[in-house]
Design an enzyme around this catalytic site. Structure first.
Site, PDB file in Angstrom:
ATOM      1  N   LEU A  56      -0.048 -39.924 -48.091  1.00  0.00           N
ATOM      2  CA  LEU A  56       0.476 -41.139 -48.713  1.00  0.00           C
ATOM      3  C   LEU A  56       1.941 -41.015 -49.097  1.00  0.00           C
ATOM      4  O   LEU A  56       2.747 -41.901 -48.813  1.00  0.00           O
ATOM      5  CB  LEU A  56      -0.362 -41.484 -49.951  1.00  0.00           C
ATOM      6  CG  LEU A  56      -1.726 -42.096 -49.656  1.00  0.00           C
ATOM      7  CD1 LEU A  56      -2.517 -42.270 -50.934  1.00  0.00           C
ATOM      8  CD2 LEU A  56      -1.550 -43.435 -48.963  1.00  0.00           C
ATOM      9  N   ALA A  57       2.311 -39.896 -49.736  1.00  0.00           N
ATOM     10  CA  ALA A  57       3.694 -39.759 -50.193  1.00  0.00           C
ATOM     11  C   ALA A  57       4.647 -39.697 -49.003  1.00  0.00           C
ATOM     12  O   ALA A  57       5.660 -40.408 -48.964  1.00  0.00           O
ATOM     13  CB  ALA A  57       3.837 -38.522 -51.065  1.00  0.00           C
ATOM     14  N   SER A  90      -5.049 -36.922 -43.259  1.00  0.00           N
ATOM     15  CA  SER A  90      -4.432 -36.237 -44.394  1.00  0.00           C
ATOM     16  C   SER A  90      -5.372 -36.267 -45.581  1.00  0.00           C
ATOM     17  O   SER A  90      -6.215 -37.152 -45.691  1.00  0.00           O
ATOM     18  CB  SER A  90      -3.135 -36.945 -44.777  1.00  0.00           C
ATOM     19  OG  SER A  90      -2.278 -37.003 -43.673  1.00  0.00           O
ATOM     20  N   HIS A  91      -5.178 -35.310 -46.480  1.00  0.00           N
ATOM     21  CA  HIS A  91      -6.151 -35.217 -47.570  1.00  0.00           C
ATOM     22  C   HIS A  91      -6.075 -36.400 -48.528  1.00  0.00           C
ATOM     23  O   HIS A  91      -6.995 -36.618 -49.312  1.00  0.00           O
ATOM     24  CB  HIS A  91      -5.992 -33.898 -48.323  1.00  0.00           C
ATOM     25  CG  HIS A  91      -7.226 -33.525 -49.091  1.00  0.00           C
ATOM     26  ND1 HIS A  91      -8.491 -33.605 -48.544  1.00  0.00           N
ATOM     27  CD2 HIS A  91      -7.410 -33.100 -50.364  1.00  0.00           C
ATOM     28  CE1 HIS A  91      -9.388 -33.243 -49.450  1.00  0.00           C
ATOM     29  NE2 HIS A  91      -8.759 -32.943 -50.561  1.00  0.00           N
ATOM     30  N   SER A  92      -5.008 -37.172 -48.453  1.00  0.00           N
ATOM     31  CA  SER A  92      -4.964 -38.414 -49.239  1.00  0.00           C
ATOM     32  C   SER A  92      -6.185 -39.274 -48.948  1.00  0.00           C
ATOM     33  O   SER A  92      -6.657 -40.011 -49.810  1.00  0.00           O
ATOM     34  CB  SER A  92      -3.720 -39.232 -48.873  1.00  0.00           C
ATOM     35  OG  SER A  92      -2.550 -38.506 -49.084  1.00  0.00           O
ATOM     36  N   GLY A  96      -9.199 -43.977 -57.443  1.00  0.00           N
ATOM     37  CA  GLY A  96      -8.291 -45.104 -57.559  1.00  0.00           C
ATOM     38  C   GLY A  96      -6.916 -44.715 -58.047  1.00  0.00           C
ATOM     39  O   GLY A  96      -6.585 -43.537 -58.149  1.00  0.00           O
ATOM     40  N   ARG A 149      -9.326 -34.390 -67.855  1.00  0.00           N
ATOM     41  CA  ARG A 149     -10.076 -33.463 -67.011  1.00  0.00           C
ATOM     42  C   ARG A 149     -10.053 -32.033 -67.527  1.00  0.00           C
ATOM     43  O   ARG A 149     -11.049 -31.323 -67.450  1.00  0.00           O
ATOM     44  CB  ARG A 149      -9.507 -33.499 -65.598  1.00  0.00           C
ATOM     45  CG  ARG A 149      -9.905 -34.749 -64.870  1.00  0.00           C
ATOM     46  CD  ARG A 149      -9.363 -34.761 -63.475  1.00  0.00           C
ATOM     47  NE  ARG A 149      -9.731 -36.010 -62.820  1.00  0.00           N
ATOM     48  CZ  ARG A 149      -9.241 -36.401 -61.654  1.00  0.00           C
ATOM     49  NH1 ARG A 149      -8.361 -35.642 -61.026  1.00  0.00           N
ATOM     50  NH2 ARG A 149      -9.628 -37.537 -61.118  1.00  0.00           N
TER      51      ARG A 149
END
EC number: 1.3.5.1
Lengths: 264, 629, 221
Positions: free
Chosen positions: B15-16, B42-44, B50, B301
Site C-alpha cells: 500500500l505505501a 504484498s502483505h498489505s 481496517g 495491543r
C-alpha cells in the site's frame, strides 16, 4: 496414525539447458495440522534447497501458492495434508508461463489482463475534493462490490478453465469477474457499450463455454460463473438491441444482478 | 547488466509503495515499483481489520475528531511517538479515506436505523442516524475512545490494495515484480537507486533513480512465530542499514498481536474483539476485565498481549502440544456476522484450525505482528543520512507509533503517509536533478556480485537455513514480550556469534539461473543484523515503554528514556552503534497516564517551550491537511 | 484484442460476436424444443399406431413436415456452424482439452467434450435419419416399425436416441449456466432436473423403439 507422505513434484528449470521436465518423489513424515506449505518447506529445507515454489502470506489471503494438487488447481497453503491421500502429486498451474518447478508467472498475466480490461474505476480522478464528504453508497451495494474484490488472483480459475487451456487469449473468469466488479460500481462511469468493447468478444464473455470449473476450484468461493452469466447476458442482449423488443431486453438484462436492486 | 532509469524507484509495492508511486505518476514522473511478489500479493493484502480515521459517521463514533484520534495515538504510543507526525497523520487520515473511496474502495457504509452491536460479549442497541446514511461506517478497535476504524468486511487491506493497484495501472506505474533489492546505490551523500536481483533469472540488474523509496514492510520474520508473510524479511531496512550512514529507529519496538492463532500463527483480526469478541482462559472465564476494568479486551495491543502472557504464566492457559494458549470467543456474534463481516476469520478458522468459530472457541496467543521501528525518516519521509532516500509504511520509522501502535493505525498509515510522503517526493523530484554516477553503481554491484560468488564457491560451511532457525529461536526465547537484562545479554552474545558465522555461508545445492537458496543466503546476514539491532536496542533501553517491557525495569522512565533509538551499523562492526534523539520535537500532549496498562512513571522535566505547538508548525500542518492540491 | 491484432488505431466497433452468441443460443433452444416435441409425438405410437398416424397426417397435410423438415435440417447445420467456432479443431487444442479433462476429473468439463463428440455424430446421423424419413412420406407407424424390424435400423436408433437426448439435455443445462439462469445457489437443483429430463426422454424413446419392434406390420389393413 502418522503417515509417511509420498510427495511427487514436477521439476523443470527452463534456464538450465540440461534440465528436462520430470517428476521427482520426496518422502515426508506427516504431523498434525500439516499443510502443503509446511510440507514443501520441509522438502526445501531438508531435501532440496533448489526447489522453486511461491508462498507469501501462507494464510490463504495473498494467492501466491496456486498449484495443481492431485489434478485440481488450489492454494497449497490452505490445503491440509490430512484431506489428501498418502500419495500427493503436485504440478505448476497450466496456462501461465513456467518460471521453474512449481512456480509460475501469474503476476504478469494478470497485469496484462488488467490492462486489456482497463481494470480501474473510470472517473475523473482529479475531481476529488478533499473538503467534501464522500459520495454516499448503500451498504448492501458496498458488500456486493467487496464480494468480487475478494479475488486474490491466484490463477486457479484460469488454470482450471478448458477454454483458457485451449486458447491463450481467453481472459478467464477472474478478469471477467473483475469487469463485473466495475460494472456494479456506480463510481465507474463506463456504460454498457464501453464494457462491450473490452469483453464483448470470444476472448471475453462469449468465449466462456460454461464448464463451471472456475467456480468449483475458486479457493475464495467467489460465484464466478454467476458473474460470467450476468455479464454475458447483459452484453449479448446489448448486441441485439434494435433487433429484439426493447421491453424484453430490459426485463432480462438485469435479472439477478445488482442493478435489479440498486438503481444506478 | 541491464540498467533501468526512472524518476522514482519504490522498493516494495504494497500500500505505501504503490500510494507514493501513484502520487509521483500523477504528477507526470516515471515511477517504478519493485516487488518480490506481484503487488497484489504484498502483505498489505492480509490486513483484515481496517483503517482508523476520525470521520465520526457511525453512532458510536459521534463527536470524533482528529484531536481525539491524535490523543489516542499518542497514548497508544506510550508517548514514544513524534507528535508532529502523529498530528499530520490524524488530520490527514479522513481525507485519505475519502480519496480512496473516490478511487473505488467499497467501504462498509452506515445504514440508518437501529442496529445491534456487541461490547465485551454483551449486545446493545444503537440507532444510526439518518443524515449519515450511506457514509463510511466504522468499527471499534483497541485503545480508541471512539469507533473510528473504517473497514470493508475483514478484507480492508485486500480491497484498498486492489484499488491502489488499479490506480497504478491507470497511471502507468511500471511494476517489476519478482525482483529483490539487494543494495542501495549511493555516493555517501545521495541515494541514486538500487542493485536488484531478478527472482526469475537470478541475474543482477541496476536501477538508477532520482528518488528511492523504501516501502518493504516489516521484519517480523526474524521471529519464528510471526503473523507476517514469508516475504517480510526486512529487505529494505537491511539495504538502508548496510549503507552505514542511514539509521534505523526504535528497532526494539516490536508489537505482539493478542490473537495469533495456534499453531499456525495466522492472525485473526482485532475486529473480532472490536465487534464484541472476548478472551477466555482454560476455565472459559473472561479474565481481561479483572486486569483492565475500563477497556478490557480493547486496551492497546501491548497491554492485552502482556495481560494474556501474565494470565498464562499464572497457570490459566490452555495446554496444547504447541504450548499454552487462550481462547477467543466470537460465538455470540452469530452466524451472519461471522460469515460476512468476519468472513476471512471464518475461512482461516475452518481451513487452517479445523475450528468452526460459530460454535467453537478459537485458540489464540500473542504473536509477533508489527515492527514500529524501521528506516528513520523526518516528517517528510526523507531518510536520515542520504538525500534522495525516502521511506514510508511499516518499513519506516516516520514515527507516529512510538512504542506501540494502535490497531487500524498502521494500515491507515500506509496510505496516509503514502500520500503525504508522495507529495514531498514530488517536490523533491521537481527540485532535483541527479548525477547518476557509474562509479557508485560499480561499487554497489561489485559488493553484491562478490557475495554471490563467495556463496557459490565451496568455502562456506554454514547453512543459511540453520542460521535462520537459530536466529529465530534466539528472538523467541530471549527477546519476546517480557524482557530482562540477562536474557537480552544472552541474545546479544548469541547473535554476535551468529553474525560471525553468517560471513561463512555456503550453498547446499546448485542450480543454474534462479536459485531460491541464494535469496535466503543473501538475506540472512542482514536479518541477523536487524535482530541484533532489536536485541541490543532492547538491552540498552532500561525502562518499560509500550510494547518494550523490561521485567527488571518495570517503570516508564520519561526522565532518561523519552527518546528514540537510532541504530547505525558501521562496516565491519559486530554490533550496531546506538544514538538517541528526542522522541518528539514538542509535546502537544505532555507525557502522562495512558488510562490502561497500569505501571509506574518516572516523570521528566520538560522545558516549557516544548510543551506547545510552535506557531509555524500549527499553520503548516493545517495547510497540508486542508490540502487543496 | 492484443498487440498482434491491433492493426487499426481505432478498432471497428462490431456487435458480431455477441449476435453470433445469441444466435447459437436461440438455435440451440429451438432445436431442444423441437427434439423434445418430436420425441413426444413419435412416442404417441405407444398409445396406438392410429394416434401417431393421425399426428403425422396432420403435419403432412399442413405441409409442416415437408417445409419444416428441411428447415430443421438447416437449423441443425447453422447451429453446428455457430457452435463449431468453439470446437477444438486444431490437434493442439483437442490434445490440450483432453489432457485438461483427464487432469481435472471434473464432470462439467468432461460433459463439454461429450457435447463436441455427440455433435459430430448427430450431424451425420440426423441427416441420414431425415433423408430416410422425408424421402419416404407419408410417415406411418407401420413404415417406421418396418425399418426397425427388418431394415436393420434398430442399432442406428439405439445410438442416435441417447446421443441426441443427452446432447440437448446437456445443451439445455449449459445455456442456463452461460446466461446466468443457473447460479451457484440453484445449480444442484437444475442438475438433478437435467438428468431427470434426459433420462425421461431416453426411457420414452426406448419404449417407443420397443413398441415399434413389436408392432404388427400387417394388422389386417
Amino acid at each position: 496414525m502418522s503417515r509417511r507422505l509420498h510427495i511427487e513434484v514436477f521439476r523443470y528449470n527452463p534456464l538450465d539447458p540440461e534440465s528436462k521436465p520430470h517428476m521427482q518423489s520426496f518422502y515426508v513424515n506427516e504431523y498434525d495440522s500439516m499443510t502443503l506449505f509446511i510440507a514443501l518447506n520441509i522438502i526445501r529445507d531438508q531435501h532440496d534447497p533448489t526447489l522453486q515454489f511461491d508462498f507469501c502470506c501462507r494464510a490463504g489471503i495473498c494467492g501466491s501458492c496456486g498449484m495443481v494438487i492431485n489434478g485440481r488447481p488450489g492454494l497449497a497453503c490452505h490445503t491440509q495434508t490430512k484431506d489428501l491421500p498418502e500419495h500427493i502429486v503436485l504440478h505448476p498451474l497450466p496456462v501461465f508461463k513456467l518460471i521453474g518447478d512449481l512456480s509460475v508467472d501469474t503476476g504478469v498475466w494478470f497485469r496484462d489482463a488488467g490492462t486489456r480490461i482497463e481494470a480501474w474505476v473510470h472517473n475523473d480522478h482529479d475531481s476529488f475534493d478533499p473538503t467534501q464528504e464522500e459520495a454516499r453508497m448503500e451498504n448492501a451495494l458496498a458488500n456486493e462490490i467487496f464480494e468480487l474484490d475478494r479475488c486474490v488472483e491466484c490463477g486457479c480459475c484460469i488454470a482450471a478453465c478448458g477454454t483458457a487451456r485451449m486458447r491463450t487469449d481467453f481472459l478467464g473468469a477472474a478478469s471477467i469477474a473483475r469487469v463485473a466488479r466495475f460494472y456494479l460500481d456506480p463510481r465507474d462511469e463506463r456504460n454498457v457499450e464501453n464494457y462491450y468493447e473490452v469483453i464483448g468478444n470470444d476472448q471475453g464473455v462469449f468465449g466462456c463455454m460454461g464448464l463451471l470449473a472456475c467456480e468449483d476450484v475458486c479457493p475464495k468461493h467467489i460465484p464466478l460463473q454467476d458473474q460470467l452469466g450476468i455479464m454475458r447476458r447483459m452484453l449479448a442482449l446489448h448486441s441485439v438491441k434494435g433487433i429484439l423488443p426493447k421491453a424484453l431486453i430490459e426485463k432480462l438484462a438485469h435479472k439477478g444482478c445488482c442493478h435489479e436492486n440498486h438503481k444506478s | 547488466m541491464q540498467i533501468f532509469y526512472t524518476d522514482l524507484l519504490c522498493i516494495g509495492a504494497g500500500l505505501a509503495g504503490e500510494r507514493v508511486a501513484v502520487e509521483a505518476a500523477k504528477a507526470g514522473f516515471d515511477a517504478t515499483c519493485l516487488s518480490i511478489v506481484p503487488p497484489r500479493r504484498s502483505h498489505s493484502s492480509a490486513a483484515q481489520g481496517g483503517m482508523q480515521a476520525a470521520l465520526g459517521n457511525c453512532v458510536m463514533g459521534e463527536g470524533d475528531s482528529p484531536d481525539i484520534h491524535f490523543e489516542d495515538t499518542v497514548k497508544g504510543s506510550d508517548w514514544g511517538c513524534d507528535q508532529e507526525v502523529a498530528r499530520i497523520f490524524a488530520d490527514t487520515a479522513p481525507i485519505v479515506m475519502r480519496e480512496v473511496a473516490h478511487w473505488g474502495v467499497p467501504w462498509n457504509r452506515v445504514e440508518h436505523g437501529p442496529a445491534t452491536y456487541y461490547k465485551g460479549g454483551k449486545p446493545f442497541e444503537a440507532a444510526e442516524s439518518k443524515e449519515k446514511h450511506g457514509l463510511i461506517h466504522a468499527r471499534a478497535f483497541g485503545g480508541t475512545a471512539k469507533w473510528r476504524t473504517c473497514y470493508t468486511a475483514d478484507g480492508t487491506g485486500r480491497s484498498v490494495l486492489n484499488t491502489l493497484d488499479s490506480m497504478c495501472l491507470r497511471y502507468n506505474v511500471n511494476i517489476h515484480d519478482r525482483t529483490q533489492a539487494e543494495a542501495l546505490i549511493h555516493d555517501g551523500e545521495n541515494c541514486i537507486g538500487a542493485i536488484v536481483r531478478c527472482l526469475r533469472t537470478g541475474e543482477l540488474m541496476a536501477y538508477f533513480a532520482t528518488a528511492t523509496l523504501i516501502a518493504t514492510g516489516g521484519y517480523g520474520r526474524i521471529y519464528k512465530a510471526t503473523t507476517n508473510a514469508v516475504i517480510c524479511d526486512g529487505g529494505g531496512q537491511i539495504a538502508a542499514l548496510d549503507t552505514g550512514i542511514v539509521p534505523l529507529g526504535n528497532m526494539e519496538a516490536i508489537q505482539f498481536h493478542p490473537t495469533g492463532t495456534v499453531p499456525t500463527d495466522i492472525l485473526v483480526t482485532e475486529g473480532c474483539r472490536g465487534d464484541g469478541g472476548t478472551l477466555l482462559d482454560v476455565n472459559e472465564y473472561r479474565f481481561m476485565p479483572d486486569y483492565e476494568p475500563e477497556k478490557a479486551e480493547l486496551a492497546s495491543r501491548d497491554v492485552v498481549s502482556r495481560r494474556m502472557q501474565e494470565h498464562m504464566a499464572k497457570g490459566h492457559g490452555v495446554k496444547s502440544p504447541y504450548g499454552d494458549h487462550l481462547w477467543l470467543d466470537i460465538r455470540h456474534l452469530g452466524e451472519k456476522h461471522i460469515t460476512t463481516k468476519l468472513r476471512e476469520v471464518y475461512d482461516i478458522c475452518t481451513s487452517f484450525l479445523g475450528v468452526n468459530p460459530i460454535s467453537d472457541l478459537i485458540p489464540v496467543r500473542p504473536t509477533q505482528h508489527y515492527s514500529m521501528g524501521g528506516v528513520r525518516t523526518n516528517k517528510d519521509g526523507a531518510a536520515y543520512g542520504l538525500s534522495g532516500l525516502f521511506s514510508a509504511g511499516e518499513a519506516a520509522c516516520w514515527d507516529m507509533h512510538g512504542f506501540n501502535r494502535l490497531g487500524g493505525n498502521s494500515l491507515a498509515e500506509t496510505v496516509v503517509a503514502g500520500r503525504y510522503v508522495g507529495k514531498k517526493v514530488v517536490e523533491f523530484l521537481k527540485g532535483h536533478s541527479v548525477d547518476f554516477k557509474q562509479s557508485a553503481l560499480r561499487d554497489a554491484h561489485a559488493k553484491i556480485e562478490e557475495r554471490i560468488k563467495r556463496l557459490s564457491g565451496s568455502s562456506g560451511k554454514e547453512s543459511a537455513i540453520v542460521l535462520r532457525d537459530e536466529m529465530q529461536d534466539i528472538m523467541m526465547d530471549y527477546v519476546g514480550i517480557f524482557r530482562n537484562g540477562k536474557d537480552l545479554q544472552t541474545a546479544v552474545d548469541k547473535l554476535e556469534e551468529l553474525h560471525a558465522r553468517s560471513m561463512n555461508i555456503g550453498l547446499q545445492g546448485k542450480a543454474i539461473g534462479f536459485n531460491p537458496e541464494i535469496s535466503l543466503a543473501l538475506r540472512i546476514p542482514g536479518m541477523i543484523k536487524l535482530a541484533q539491532c532489536t536485541a541490543f536496542g532492547a538491552l540498552q533501553r532500561t525502562e518499560s515503554r509500550g510494547a518494550h517491557t523490561r521485567e527488571d525495569h518495570p517503570e516508564r522512565n520519561d526522565k532518561d528514556w523519552l527518546n528514540r533509538t537510532l541504530a547505525y551499523w558501521k562496516d565491519g562492526d559486530s554490533l550496531p552503534t546506538l544514538k538517541y534523539e528526542d522522541a518528539s520535537p514538542y509535546f502537544e500532549i505532555p507525557p502522562g497516564e495512558r488510562g490502561y496498562g497500569g505501571g509506574k512513571i518516572i516523570h521528566a522535566d520538560i522545558p516549557a517551550e516544548k510543551l506547545h505547538v510552535p506557531e509555524s508548525n500549527a499553520s503548516d500542518n493545517a495547510a497540508s491537511a486542508e490540502d487543496t492540491k | 484484442m492484443n498487440s498482434s491484432t491491433i492493426t487499426l488505431h481505432a478498432p471497428a466497433k462490431t456487435k458480431t460476436q455477441g449476435r453470433l452468441d445469441v444466435l447459437q443460443m436461440i438455435s440451440g433452444v429451438l432445436l431442444i424444443l423441437f427434439l423434445w416435441a418430436h420425441m413426444l409425438l413419435v412416442s404417441s405410437v405407444i398409445i396406438g399406431p392410429g394416434v401417431m398416424n393421425a399426428i403425422a397426417w396432420f403435419f403432412e397435410e399442413t405441409y409442416m413436415a415437408q417445409v419444416g423438415g428441411p428447415l430443421i435440417g438447416l437449423l441443425i447445420f447453422v447451429h453446428f456452424l455457430l457452435a463449431a467456432r468453439k470446437m477444438p479443431w486444431k490437434t493442439s487444442e483437442s490434445e490440450a482439452f483432453i489432457k485438461h479433462s483427464v487432469m481435472m476429473k471434473h464432470r462439467d468439463t468432461w460433459m463439454w467434450l461429450a457435447q463436441v463428440a455427440t455433435a459430430l455424430i448427430i450431424l451425420v446421423m440426423a441427416f441420414i435419419h431425415m433423408w430416410v424419413v422425408l424421402t419416404d412420406l407419408p410417415i406411418t407407424a407401420v413404415k417406421s416399425a418396418a425399418r426397425i424390424q427388418h431394415g436393420g435400423w434398430l442399432p442406428f436408433y439405439l445410438v442416435l436416441l441417447p446421443i441426441a437426448e443427452s446432447h440437448v439435455g446437456i445443451g439445455f443445462y449449459r445455456i442456463g449456466v452461460k446466461y446466468g439462469v443457473i447460479t451457484a445457489d440453484n445449480r444442484n437443483w437444475y442438475k438433478r432436473k437435467e438428468y431427470a429430463l434426459m433420462g425421461g426422454f431416453i426411457v420414452i424413446g426406448l419404449i417407443t423403439l420397443v413398441r415399434f419392434m413389436y408392432l404388427p406390420l400387417y394388422s389386417g389393413m
